[in-house]
Design a protein around this motif. Structure first.
Motif, mmCIF file in Angstrom:
data_model
loop_
_atom_site.group_PDB
_atom_site.id
_atom_site.type_symbol
_atom_site.label_atom_id
_atom_site.label_comp_id
_atom_site.label_asym_id
_atom_site.label_seq_id
_atom_site.Cartn_x
_atom_site.Cartn_y
_atom_site.Cartn_z
ATOM 1 N N ASP A 1 -10.008 -11.223 31.230
ATOM 2 C CA ASP A 1 -11.112 -12.099 30.850
ATOM 3 C C ASP A 1 -12.357 -11.441 31.422
ATOM 4 N N GLN A 2 -13.013 -10.666 30.557
ATOM 5 C CA GLN A 2 -14.130 -9.830 30.995
ATOM 6 C C GLN A 2 -15.383 -10.197 30.215
ATOM 7 N N PHE A 3 -16.519 -10.077 30.897
ATOM 8 C CA PHE A 3 -17.806 -10.420 30.288
ATOM 9 C C PHE A 3 -18.805 -9.352 30.703
ATOM 10 N N GLN A 4 -19.626 -8.927 29.759
ATOM 11 C CA GLN A 4 -20.592 -7.858 30.070
ATOM 12 C C GLN A 4 -21.994 -8.277 29.655
ATOM 13 N N GLY A 5 -22.972 -7.770 30.386
ATOM 14 C CA GLY A 5 -24.359 -8.144 30.100
ATOM 15 C C GLY A 5 -24.594 -9.585 30.498
ATOM 16 N N ASP B 1 -17.198 -28.726 36.210
ATOM 17 C CA ASP B 1 -16.146 -29.584 36.753
ATOM 18 C C ASP B 1 -14.787 -29.002 36.371
ATOM 19 N N GLY B 2 -13.862 -29.057 37.292
ATOM 20 C CA GLY B 2 -12.525 -28.534 37.013
ATOM 21 C C GLY B 2 -12.450 -27.027 37.156
ATOM 22 N N GLY B 3 -13.566 -26.432 37.612
ATOM 23 C CA GLY B 3 -13.533 -24.998 37.897
ATOM 24 C C GLY B 3 -13.709 -24.099 36.689
ATOM 25 N N VAL B 4 -14.045 -24.694 35.540
ATOM 26 C CA VAL B 4 -14.289 -23.863 34.350
ATOM 27 C C VAL B 4 -15.558 -23.042 34.572
ATOM 28 N N LEU B 5 -15.508 -21.761 34.189
ATOM 29 C CA LEU B 5 -16.670 -20.891 34.349
ATOM 30 C C LEU B 5 -17.367 -20.753 32.997
ATOM 31 N N ARG B 6 -18.654 -21.041 32.975
ATOM 32 C CA ARG B 6 -19.426 -20.901 31.734
ATOM 33 C C ARG B 6 -20.338 -19.684 31.866
ATOM 34 N N VAL B 7 -20.284 -18.797 30.880
ATOM 35 C CA VAL B 7 -20.922 -17.487 30.997
ATOM 36 C C VAL B 7 -21.876 -17.239 29.840
ATOM 37 N N LEU B 8 -23.026 -16.652 30.139
ATOM 38 C CA LEU B 8 -23.919 -16.178 29.079
ATOM 39 C C LEU B 8 -23.952 -14.659 29.119
ATOM 40 N N SER C 1 -30.304 -12.456 21.781
ATOM 41 C CA SER C 1 -29.446 -13.649 21.783
ATOM 42 C C SER C 1 -28.414 -13.577 22.909
ATOM 43 N N TYR C 2 -27.811 -14.732 23.149
ATOM 44 C CA TYR C 2 -26.724 -14.802 24.131
ATOM 45 C C TYR C 2 -25.457 -15.315 23.474
ATOM 46 N N GLN C 3 -24.327 -14.798 23.918
ATOM 47 C CA GLN C 3 -23.046 -15.396 23.546
ATOM 48 C C GLN C 3 -22.595 -16.234 24.731
ATOM 49 N N GLU C 4 -22.300 -17.498 24.457
ATOM 50 C CA GLU C 4 -21.839 -18.388 25.526
ATOM 51 C C GLU C 4 -20.331 -18.550 25.413
ATOM 52 N N THR D 1 -10.236 -17.385 27.477
ATOM 53 C CA THR D 1 -11.674 -17.436 27.203
ATOM 54 C C THR D 1 -11.923 -18.050 25.837
ATOM 55 N N THR D 2 -12.898 -18.945 25.768
ATOM 56 C CA THR D 2 -13.299 -19.536 24.490
ATOM 57 C C THR D 2 -14.772 -19.242 24.271
ATOM 58 N N VAL D 3 -15.088 -18.635 23.143
ATOM 59 C CA VAL D 3 -16.499 -18.422 22.814
ATOM 60 C C VAL D 3 -17.016 -19.733 22.247
ATOM 61 N N THR D 4 -18.058 -20.275 22.870
ATOM 62 C CA THR D 4 -18.510 -21.601 22.453
ATOM 63 C C THR D 4 -19.661 -21.548 21.452
ATOM 64 N N ARG D 5 -20.594 -20.624 21.625
ATOM 65 C CA ARG D 5 -21.695 -20.530 20.651
ATOM 66 C C ARG D 5 -22.524 -19.283 20.910
ATOM 67 N N ILE D 6 -23.366 -18.975 19.927
ATOM 68 C CA ILE D 6 -24.365 -17.920 20.080
ATOM 69 C C ILE D 6 -25.705 -18.643 20.215
#
Ligand SMILES: Cc1cc2nc3c(=O)[nH]c(=O)nc-3n(C[C@H](O)[C@H](O)[C@H](O)COP(=O)(O)OP(=O)(O)OC[C@H]3O[C@@H](n4cnc5c(N)ncnc54)[C@H](O)[C@@H]3O)c2cc1C
Lengths: 267, 341
Positions: A154-158, A166-173, A180-183, B188-193
């Motif tokens: 589970d890798q994220f770049q940039g 909550d619950g320890g979920v990590l939200r990444v941009l 633009s960003y991918q969330e 991993t779940t992509v949620t939106r752009i």
């Protein structure tokens, strides 16, 4: 995360970008002219990763930050004098050339081995941080390979933003094309984050943090394991011919300048 | 004998973006130079339209990983897909565009394949029957030509370096490939752009002109006051009229971190330079930017360069721009906007 995260930041060192850089070929392959004399800094994007790591560790009780850094020992020591004042971490040093011409795969293998050897490493708490590219090789390869070697897929770049929900979920941009960003979300560690700029300014120097860090930095440097790095088969490394004949337009009415610019844009 | 596979990602509707077509052109050229064959490996939710667009490109075969799981860029699924496509094609050389999607998985896939990788190469050639790539080091300060004996060799191609493949479409027979995914599915779940909307969409990779705003726009001017509000209006107005892409210096971006009044539409993604972007545009116009080396390395791939600065001795004067206008950018840009009508 009740026990906190184990945040391992991989951060190389690079020559200060204000320096003139020139490639030279020596007995060990390609490098930079006077490489060991050039003042070095922590690779800027790794720096952002480190500040984000320190910030996250403060917010998640029980967390700890390691900085794994590979470079010539003397250079590492010089860079750590500054970096150690910025954020609390434990250094793991590897003694090897720091240049951009080395093989990313070799660097990543040595980093992964050093991370595996961290006493008490618990992958269910592991967040791997680093820069999404370096200011030397600039390939964006090293962190991906470190992740592969450690089985972190589970890798994220940039990355510019990481929030814990909550619950320890990590939200990444993550940065993608066109500003633009991918969330994305990932359910928790282990995960890898190649940072871009992040959101935090460079922290001010904190001498107390510096003193605490330095107690561990010196022994880490003494223990730094030597690493052999290969290079690809370079045919040549050259500086671009970059000097332009600059035409300087001064003492000219604004209207004439503006017209010239518009004509040029429309040409 | 080399076997090349060109990995192409498809867009939401199955079509191919310019960067993918450039990578195909690169693969075609390299295959011709090496008298080797090249296959195409498609990746995306829907792939047939993309394959059909390439039906006559000369590829020896078409492989594809498709389905909903591959609609978006996600490391776990994309790395598995690229690995499976390279294996299916029996590739010794794996090419792909250095898009944000492929750049973040190709070196990882190279590791799975037991191979090596080079990223963002700007030229590929066949020299004496061997592939040779060119890439930049130290943030575009120097470039190197290199080759490798290890295979598979995974290479990403910087966008803008090859003329996009533009042959006639047709109907391509595609062999489906099923990658090995981790048991239990993706974590991993992509949620939106998240894209800036309308006027805020000021990063325009395909624009003819890069317009760079430096920190000078926020500095005290000859009347002793700063005019950031006016600067913001002038810049947005110019961008609207010219459809230029906006870049900035680090100093201008960093001011926002220090709580000073700066332009609301700027983000770190606008930063050009050593720790910013290195965009590709035929022309670039720098305003109120000093032209220091860590900034100008981000201009490596800008064709014609002009700058407006009050200081005749600024960095641009030292062989970094083709033309330096020593003038007040507030006045010049106001007039430029007026002349553009
Ligand atoms: C590790 C590191 C990484 C870096 N990375 C980057 C990077 O990625 N990108 C980057 O840009 N910089 C980078 N820098 C910073 C770089 O060295 C410069 O400090 C920065 O580029 C300066 O920005 P500037 O030219 O906008 O601002 P300044 O140096 O403040 O220059 C402002 C200019 O505006 C002009 N000016 C003012 N008013 C007017 C007017 N009315 N009309 C015309 N001109 C006017 C002034 O004459 C001056 O030349 C980096 C530095 C370091 C140490």
């Amino acid at each position: 995360m009740s026990d906190g995260y184990q945040i391992v930041v991989c951060g190389g060192i690079v020559p200060d970008p204000l320096q003139t850089l020139e490639p030279v070929h020596g007995p060990a392959g390609w490098g930079l002219k006077n490489e060991l004399m050039l003042p070095a800094i922590l690779d800027p994007w790794s720096g952002h990763a480190l500040y984000e790591a320190a910030n996250l560790a403060k917010a998640a009780a029980g967390s700890k930050v390691w900085l794994v850094s590979m470079g010539p020992k003397a250079k590492l020591q010089q860079v750590m004098m500054t970096v150690a004042q910025k954020a609390a971490f434990e250094l793991i040093a590897l003694d090897a050339p720091a240049g951009g011409f080395t093989e990313a795969g070799d660097v990543a293998a040595a980093l992964a081995e050093a991370i595996e050897a961290i006493p008490g490493l618990d992958k269910s708490r592991l967040l791997l941080f680093g820069g999404w590219q370096s200011a030397s090789r600039g390939a964006g390869a090293t962190m991906q390979i470190v992740g592969e070697k450690l089985g972190v897929v589970d890798q994220f770049q940039g990355v510019d933003k990481l929030t814990i929900e909550d619950g320890g979920v990590l939200r990444v941009l993550e940065r993608v094309e066109g500003g633009s960003y991918q969330e994305s979300t990932v359910s928790g560690p282990p995960a890898l984050f190649g940072w871009a700029t992040g959101e935090l300014p460079e922290p001010p120097n904190n001498p107390q943090v510096g003193m605490a860090n330095m107690r561990l930095v010196m022994p880490a440097l003494q223990k730094a394991k030597p690493v052999q790095l290969a290079q690809p088969a370079f045919g040549s490394v050259q500086l671009p011919c970059q000097k332009r004949e600059t035409r300087i337009v001064k003492d000219t009415p604004v209207e004439a300048i503006a017209r010239e610019i518009v004509d040029w844009i429309n040409a | 004998m080399e076997t090349i596979v060109c990995i192409v990602q498809t867009e939401g509707d199955g079509s191919l973006a310019k960067a993918a077509l450039e990578a195909v052109a690169c693969a075609k050229e390299l295959a011709a130079g090496l008298t080797a064959q090249f296959a195409v490996g498609l990746l995306g939710e829907t792939v047939q339209p993309g394959a059909d667009a390439l039906a006559n490109c000369g590829a020896s075969a078409f492989f594809a990983v498709s389905g909903a799981a591959f609609a978006q860029a996600r490391y776990a699924t994309d790395a598995a897909a690229v690995t499976a496509l390279a294996k299916a094609a029996g590739a010794t050389i794996v090419l792909g565009a250095a898009t944000s999607r492929l750049a973040r998985v190709m070196p990882g896939a190279a590791t799975r394949l037991g191979g090596v990788s080079d990223a963002s190469v700007t030229a590929v050639a066949a020299a004496g029957g061997k592939p040779v790539v060119t890439r930049w080091y130290y943030r575009q300060r120097m470039f190197a030509e290199l080759t490798r004996d290890a295979r598979p060799w995974v290479v990403t191609i910087a966008p803008g370096c090859f003329a996009a493949y533009a042959g006639a479409g047709g109907s391509a027979a595609v062999t489906g490939v099923t990658p090995e995914l981790a048991a239990g599915g993706a974590r991993t779940t992509v949620t939106r752009i998240i894209s800036p909307s309308g006027e805020q969409q000021t990063i325009r990779p395909d624009a003819k002109l890069l317009f760079v705003a430096g920190a000078g726009w926020t500095k005290k001017q000859s009347d002793g006051a700063a005019h950031a509000g006016e600067a913001e209006k002038l810049i947005l107005n110019f961008l609207n009229k010219s459809k230029a892409s906006l870049g900035t210096s680090k100093s201008l971006i960093d001011l926002s971190g220090e709580g000073q009044q700066v332009m609301s539409f700027l983000t770190h993604m606008h930063q050009v330079g050593q720790t910013g972007a290195t965009p590709r545009h035929p022309k670039g116009l720098a305003t109120c930017c000093h032209g220091e080396e860590p900034h100008v390395v981000g201009w490596r791939f800008i064709g014609e360069r002009r700058a407006v600065n009050l200081d005749a001795n600024c960095g641009w004067a030292q062989g970094k721009a083709d033309v330096l206008y020593v003038a007040d950018a507030f006045k010049v840009m106001a007039k430029v906007i007026e002349l553009m009508g």
